[in-house]
Design a protein around this motif. Structure first.
Motif, PDB file in Angstrom:
ATOM      1  N   GLY A 106       0.796  -1.227   0.000  1.00  0.00           N
ATOM      2  CA  GLY A 106       0.000   0.000   0.000  1.00  0.00           C
ATOM      3  C   GLY A 106       0.827   1.275   0.000  1.00  0.00           C
ATOM      4  N   ILE A 107       2.077   1.193  -0.478  1.00  0.00           N
ATOM      5  CA  ILE A 107       2.904   2.399  -0.636  1.00  0.00           C
ATOM      6  C   ILE A 107       2.769   2.876  -2.079  1.00  0.00           C
ATOM      7  CG2 ILE A 107       5.297   3.285  -0.670  1.00  0.00           C
ATOM      8  CD1 ILE A 107       5.970   1.294   1.543  1.00  0.00           C
ATOM      9  N   ALA A 108       2.441   4.160  -2.258  1.00  0.00           N
ATOM     10  CA  ALA A 108       2.337   4.713  -3.614  1.00  0.00           C
ATOM     11  C   ALA A 108       3.738   4.914  -4.174  1.00  0.00           C
ATOM     12  CB  ALA A 108       1.596   6.043  -3.574  1.00  0.00           C
ATOM     13  N   THR A 109       3.920   4.658  -5.462  1.00  0.00           N
ATOM     14  CA  THR A 109       5.258   4.840  -6.053  1.00  0.00           C
ATOM     15  C   THR A 109       5.246   6.020  -7.020  1.00  0.00           C
ATOM     16  OG1 THR A 109       4.757   3.198  -7.730  1.00  0.00           O
ATOM     17  CG2 THR A 109       5.990   2.440  -5.828  1.00  0.00           C
ATOM     18  N   PHE A 110       6.337   6.741  -6.982  1.00  0.00           N
ATOM     19  CA  PHE A 110       6.501   7.886  -7.875  1.00  0.00           C
ATOM     20  C   PHE A 110       7.765   7.649  -8.694  1.00  0.00           C
ATOM     21  CE2 PHE A 110       4.048   9.115  -4.249  1.00  0.00           C
ATOM     22  CZ  PHE A 110       3.033   9.891  -4.784  1.00  0.00           C
ATOM     23  N   GLY A 111       7.854   6.449  -9.253  1.00  0.00           N
ATOM     24  CA  GLY A 111       9.058   6.041  -9.987  1.00  0.00           C
ATOM     25  C   GLY A 111       9.277   6.896 -11.219  1.00  0.00           C
ATOM     26  N   ARG A 112      10.534   7.207 -11.480  1.00  0.00           N
ATOM     27  CA  ARG A 112      10.866   7.969 -12.680  1.00  0.00           C
ATOM     28  C   ARG A 112      12.046   7.278 -13.350  1.00  0.00           C
ATOM     29  NH1 ARG A 112       9.165  13.427 -11.340  1.00  0.00           N
ATOM     30  NH2 ARG A 112      10.057  14.201 -13.276  1.00  0.00           N
ATOM     31  N   HIS A 113      11.900   7.013 -14.632  1.00  0.00           N
ATOM     32  CA  HIS A 113      12.964   6.356 -15.388  1.00  0.00           C
ATOM     33  C   HIS A 113      13.506   7.352 -16.414  1.00  0.00           C
ATOM     34  CE1 HIS A 113      14.316   2.541 -17.736  1.00  0.00           C
ATOM     35  NE2 HIS A 113      15.271   3.411 -17.536  1.00  0.00           N
ATOM     36  N   PHE A 114      14.787   7.673 -16.294  1.00  0.00           N
ATOM     37  CA  PHE A 114      15.379   8.712 -17.148  1.00  0.00           C
ATOM     38  C   PHE A 114      16.340   8.091 -18.159  1.00  0.00           C
ATOM     39  CE2 PHE A 114      14.397  10.464 -13.033  1.00  0.00           C
ATOM     40  CZ  PHE A 114      13.663  11.591 -13.361  1.00  0.00           C
ATOM     41  N   PRO A 115      16.443   8.718 -19.351  1.00  0.00           N
ATOM     42  CA  PRO A 115      17.415   8.203 -20.335  1.00  0.00           C
ATOM     43  C   PRO A 115      18.853   8.380 -19.848  1.00  0.00           C
ATOM     44  CG  PRO A 115      16.329  10.223 -21.131  1.00  0.00           C
ATOM     45  CD  PRO A 115      15.669   9.866 -19.838  1.00  0.00           C
ATOM     46  N   THR A 116      19.747   7.572 -20.380  1.00  0.00           N
ATOM     47  CA  THR A 116      21.153   7.553 -19.952  1.00  0.00           C
ATOM     48  C   THR A 116      21.778   8.946 -19.974  1.00  0.00           C
ATOM     49  OG1 THR A 116      21.300   5.366 -20.910  1.00  0.00           O
ATOM     50  CG2 THR A 116      23.394   6.420 -20.392  1.00  0.00           C
ATOM     51  N   GLU A 117      21.416   9.755 -20.975  1.00  0.00           N
ATOM     52  CA  GLU A 117      22.097  11.051 -21.149  1.00  0.00           C
ATOM     53  C   GLU A 117      21.562  12.150 -20.211  1.00  0.00           C
ATOM     54  OE1 GLU A 117      20.610   9.236 -23.438  1.00  0.00           O
ATOM     55  OE2 GLU A 117      18.938  10.352 -24.305  1.00  0.00           O
ATOM     56  N   THR A 118      20.668  11.820 -19.303  1.00  0.00           N
ATOM     57  CA  THR A 118      20.130  12.834 -18.376  1.00  0.00           C
ATOM     58  C   THR A 118      21.276  13.512 -17.615  1.00  0.00           C
ATOM     59  OG1 THR A 118      18.223  11.408 -18.096  1.00  0.00           O
ATOM     60  CG2 THR A 118      18.454  13.179 -16.494  1.00  0.00           C
ATOM     61  N   SER A 119      21.159  14.841 -17.449  1.00  0.00           N
ATOM     62  CA  SER A 119      22.280  15.574 -16.837  1.00  0.00           C
ATOM     63  C   SER A 119      22.164  15.600 -15.315  1.00  0.00           C
ATOM     64  CB  SER A 119      22.310  17.012 -17.370  1.00  0.00           C
ATOM     65  OG  SER A 119      21.224  17.733 -16.817  1.00  0.00           O
ATOM     66  N   GLN A 120      23.297  15.891 -14.694  1.00  0.00           N
ATOM     67  CA  GLN A 120      23.370  16.033 -13.233  1.00  0.00           C
ATOM     68  C   GLN A 120      22.375  17.107 -12.771  1.00  0.00           C
ATOM     69  OE1 GLN A 120      25.661  14.250 -11.442  1.00  0.00           O
ATOM     70  NE2 GLN A 120      25.522  15.237  -9.453  1.00  0.00           N
ATOM     71  N   ASN A 121      22.367  18.214 -13.516  1.00  0.00           N
ATOM     72  CA  ASN A 121      21.512  19.338 -13.146  1.00  0.00           C
ATOM     73  C   ASN A 121      20.034  18.948 -13.174  1.00  0.00           C
ATOM     74  OD1 ASN A 121      21.004  21.963 -12.430  1.00  0.00           O
ATOM     75  ND2 ASN A 121      20.722  22.590 -14.563  1.00  0.00           N
ATOM     76  N   GLU A 122      19.625  18.224 -14.224  1.00  0.00           N
ATOM     77  CA  GLU A 122      18.211  17.788 -14.322  1.00  0.00           C
ATOM     78  C   GLU A 122      17.848  16.910 -13.120  1.00  0.00           C
ATOM     79  OE1 GLU A 122      16.704  16.304 -18.419  1.00  0.00           O
ATOM     80  OE2 GLU A 122      18.850  16.601 -18.653  1.00  0.00           O
ATOM     81  N   LEU A 123      18.746  16.001 -12.787  1.00  0.00           N
ATOM     82  CA  LEU A 123      18.446  15.088 -11.666  1.00  0.00           C
ATOM     83  C   LEU A 123      18.393  15.840 -10.337  1.00  0.00           C
ATOM     84  CD1 LEU A 123      20.550  12.022 -12.787  1.00  0.00           C
ATOM     85  CD2 LEU A 123      18.076  12.080 -12.493  1.00  0.00           C
ATOM     86  N   GLU A 124      19.288  16.812 -10.194  1.00  0.00           N
ATOM     87  CA  GLU A 124      19.272  17.596  -8.949  1.00  0.00           C
ATOM     88  C   GLU A 124      17.935  18.325  -8.802  1.00  0.00           C
ATOM     89  OE1 GLU A 124      24.066  18.252  -8.448  1.00  0.00           O
ATOM     90  OE2 GLU A 124      22.823  19.999  -8.853  1.00  0.00           O
ATOM     91  N   GLN A 125      17.434  18.844  -9.910  1.00  0.00           N
ATOM     92  CA  GLN A 125      16.143  19.556  -9.861  1.00  0.00           C
ATOM     93  C   GLN A 125      15.003  18.606  -9.501  1.00  0.00           C
ATOM     94  OE1 GLN A 125      15.361  22.657 -12.324  1.00  0.00           O
ATOM     95  NE2 GLN A 125      17.456  23.353 -12.139  1.00  0.00           N
ATOM     96  N   ILE A 126      15.039  17.406 -10.074  1.00  0.00           N
ATOM     97  CA  ILE A 126      13.994  16.417  -9.779  1.00  0.00           C
ATOM     98  C   ILE A 126      14.027  16.074  -8.285  1.00  0.00           C
ATOM     99  CG2 ILE A 126      13.252  14.016 -10.188  1.00  0.00           C
ATOM    100  CD1 ILE A 126      12.885  15.596 -12.709  1.00  0.00           C
ATOM    101  N   ILE A 127      15.242  15.897  -7.760  1.00  0.00           N
ATOM    102  CA  ILE A 127      15.354  15.545  -6.335  1.00  0.00           C
ATOM    103  C   ILE A 127      14.796  16.683  -5.478  1.00  0.00           C
ATOM    104  CG2 ILE A 127      17.004  15.092  -4.451  1.00  0.00           C
ATOM    105  CD1 ILE A 127      18.696  13.568  -6.574  1.00  0.00           C
ATOM    106  N   GLU A 128      15.107  17.921  -5.848  1.00  0.00           N
ATOM    107  CA  GLU A 128      14.569  19.062  -5.087  1.00  0.00           C
ATOM    108  C   GLU A 128      13.039  19.060  -5.112  1.00  0.00           C
ATOM    109  OE1 GLU A 128      16.263  20.826  -3.176  1.00  0.00           O
ATOM    110  OE2 GLU A 128      18.311  20.594  -3.897  1.00  0.00           O
ATOM    111  N   GLU A 129      12.470  18.748  -6.283  1.00  0.00           N
ATOM    112  CA  GLU A 129      10.996  18.688  -6.385  1.00  0.00           C
ATOM    113  C   GLU A 129      10.442  17.602  -5.462  1.00  0.00           C
ATOM    114  OE1 GLU A 129       9.736  17.975 -10.455  1.00  0.00           O
ATOM    115  OE2 GLU A 129      10.905  19.708 -11.097  1.00  0.00           O
TER     116      GLU A 129
END
Ligand code: NAD
Length: 293
Positions: A65-88
């Motif tokens: 009963g845990i909701a998942t918010f899984g996100r699958h990113f392409p290999t070329e995703t940048s550090q900056n994009e991932l940092e923003q996602i984590i902040e969100e």
């Protein structure tokens, strides 16, 4: 699995028990919080082993009963994009736990990303704040794999105080936190690693042996103290003589089971316990929200 002497430490059954208890807790608490617990698993690239682990984690979440918010990113995703996602995700009130599936593609700095996760949402227990709490013996999110080992040892009432424990591997993910948890339980702990000399001499002293090197068949029966408790954290995919692929640990199960008192199988040992501890960490963080309301 039949063995002559060693008893099996059954991680699969214990993980199912832990998950059943978590499901019950969630059912009880959810009306108070008004939402289910949430776990976000971030995966980058197409590593097939990682994809299987992520699928297993998400399946287990749905079962309890845990909701998942899984996100699958392409290999070329940048550090900056991932940092923003984590902040969100740090700000997202539906999310109690965030997990970055390791390893990441080489261009990404996984340590910097782990640092970005709010310590209270660090479901994998790898943030320096949580590792620092572990070093100090304080409450905090505990790394899932070593926490799973400790839970399994406790379930079988295996005494640790004053025992000689040997951990093979010194990674941040497994070896180091494992050694600290055994130390916290008053074992006398030795850490062996790739530069250790005479591994057999070290392992033969172990009342409790935890292998986490990622080398199939590294540990064989003659390296085991008779009557030892043997925990196999390793997960290695090998291809046998018939061309069939299967998962094995770091320990030669068949020979070691003749000498040890207890042994974990691969699969069905520490793997499912790791997933159960991930869910437990997420629910712990969710319960803290409930206590603040
Ligand atoms: P890692 O590669 O980061 O670390 C391996 C460690 O083993 C290193 O510290 C290294 O010094 C040590 N080592 C290497 N060769 C050695 C040798 N010959 N003798 C002694 N020590 C040696 O790996 P990791 O992330 O810590 O994972 C270790 C294993 O555990 C892998 O097989 C991994 O797949 C598995 N694992 C399983 C779970 C689970 O849920 N069961 C979770 C995490 C990792």
């Amino acid at each position: 699995m039949e063995t002559k002497t060693a008893k099996i430490l059954d991680g699969k059954t214990l993980a199912a028990k832990v998950q059943k208890e978590l499901a019950k807790t969630i059912t009880e608490i959810q009306p108070k919080i008004g939402r289910p617990p949430g776990l976000a698993v971030l995966m980058v690239g197409n590593n097939p082993a990682s994809a299987t682990y992520v699928a297993n984690k998400e399946k287990a979440c749905h079962q309890v009963g845990i909701a998942t918010f899984g996100r699958h990113f392409p290999t070329e995703t940048s550090q900056n994009e991932l940092e923003q996602i984590i902040e969100e995700l740090n700000r997202d009130q539906r999310v109690d736990g965030i997990l970055i599936q390791l390893p990441l593609p080489k261009h990404l700095d996984s340590i910097a990303l782990l640092h970005r996760i709010l310590p209270s949402k660090d479901a994998d227990g790898l943030h320096p704040i949580n590792l620092g709490h572990l070093v100090r013996g304080e409450m905090g999110m505990r790394s899932c794999t070593p926490a799973g080992v400790m839970k399994l040892l406790a379930e079988y009432k295996i005494p640790l105080a004053g025992k000689q424990a040997v951990v093979i591997g010194r990674s941040i993910l497994v070896g180091k936190p494992m050694a600290l948890m055994l130390l916290e339980a008053d074992a006398t702990v030795t850490i062996a690693h790739s530069r250790s000399q005479n591994l057999t001499t070290i392992t033969q002293n172990a009342d409790i042996l935890v292998a986490a090197a990622g080398i199939p068949g590294l540990i064989t029966a003659e390296m085991i103290k008779p009557g030892a408790v043997v925990i196999d954290v390793g997960i290695n995919r090998i291809t046998d003589g018939n061309g069939k692929s299967r998962l094995v640990g770091d320990i030669d199960f068949v020979s070691t089971a003749q000498v040890a008192q207890y042994i974990t199988p691969v699969p069905g040992g520490i793997g499912p316990m790791t997933v159960a501890m991930l869910l437990q960490n997420t629910v712990c963080s969710y319960l803290k929200v409930a206590n603040q309301q």
